[in-house]
Scaffold this motif. Sequence first.
Motif, PDB file in Angstrom:
ATOM      1  N   TRP A 158       0.664  -1.259   0.002  1.00 55.43           N
ATOM      2  CA  TRP A 158      -0.106  -0.006   0.110  1.00 55.43           C
ATOM      3  C   TRP A 158       0.846   1.167   0.115  1.00 55.43           C
ATOM      4  N   ARG A 159       2.075   1.169   0.467  1.00 51.06           N
ATOM      5  CA  ARG A 159       2.942   2.361   0.793  1.00 51.06           C
ATOM      6  C   ARG A 159       3.765   2.513   0.079  1.00 51.06           C
ATOM      7  N   TRP A 160       4.351   1.384  -0.533  1.00 51.99           N
ATOM      8  CA  TRP A 160       5.824   1.642  -1.271  1.00 51.99           C
ATOM      9  C   TRP A 160       5.191   1.958  -2.674  1.00 51.99           C
TER      10      TRP A 160
END
Length: 164
Positions: A158-160
């Motif tokens: 989700w964040r990468w």
Amino acid sequence: MGERLMSVMVLPSALGSGLVGGIFFAFSTFVMGALARLPAPQGIAAMQSINIVVINPVFMAAFMGTAVLCLIVGIGALFGWSGPHPTLVLAGTVLYLVGNIVVTMTGNVPLNNALAAVDPASAEGAAVWARYLSTWTTWNHVRTATGLAAAACFILAWRWPAAA
């Protein structure tokens, strides 16, 4: 499914996996230890009660709702729907479904059923309890680790930032 929708669904998959892994972590790190310190009849009776009370809408929504979300994002990643890091999403999906759902159904639930069938005050109950404590907790460690690992995979996906 669009990338934005997949991304939105990955976040609650992460949160659910972490929440369920955290519940199992509590059992692995102190609940089972506390129950083991009780005399066998009291520990058995307490765990029998826990095994009844845990089947409630809030826990089941977290446990099975996360499984449904994992299935959706996993299928999306498997079939090439746009979304964040499909390999990490698939890894998180497999970790949660196998490590939490399959282990629960094949490892912990049969042990719970065996414990439910004994009289807490009986010699048979004490023998079942002695085996239950170590075996159930071992399977619970697996659920803890895989729930938290699934959460980590989903968070990373989700964040990468996606490759350009």
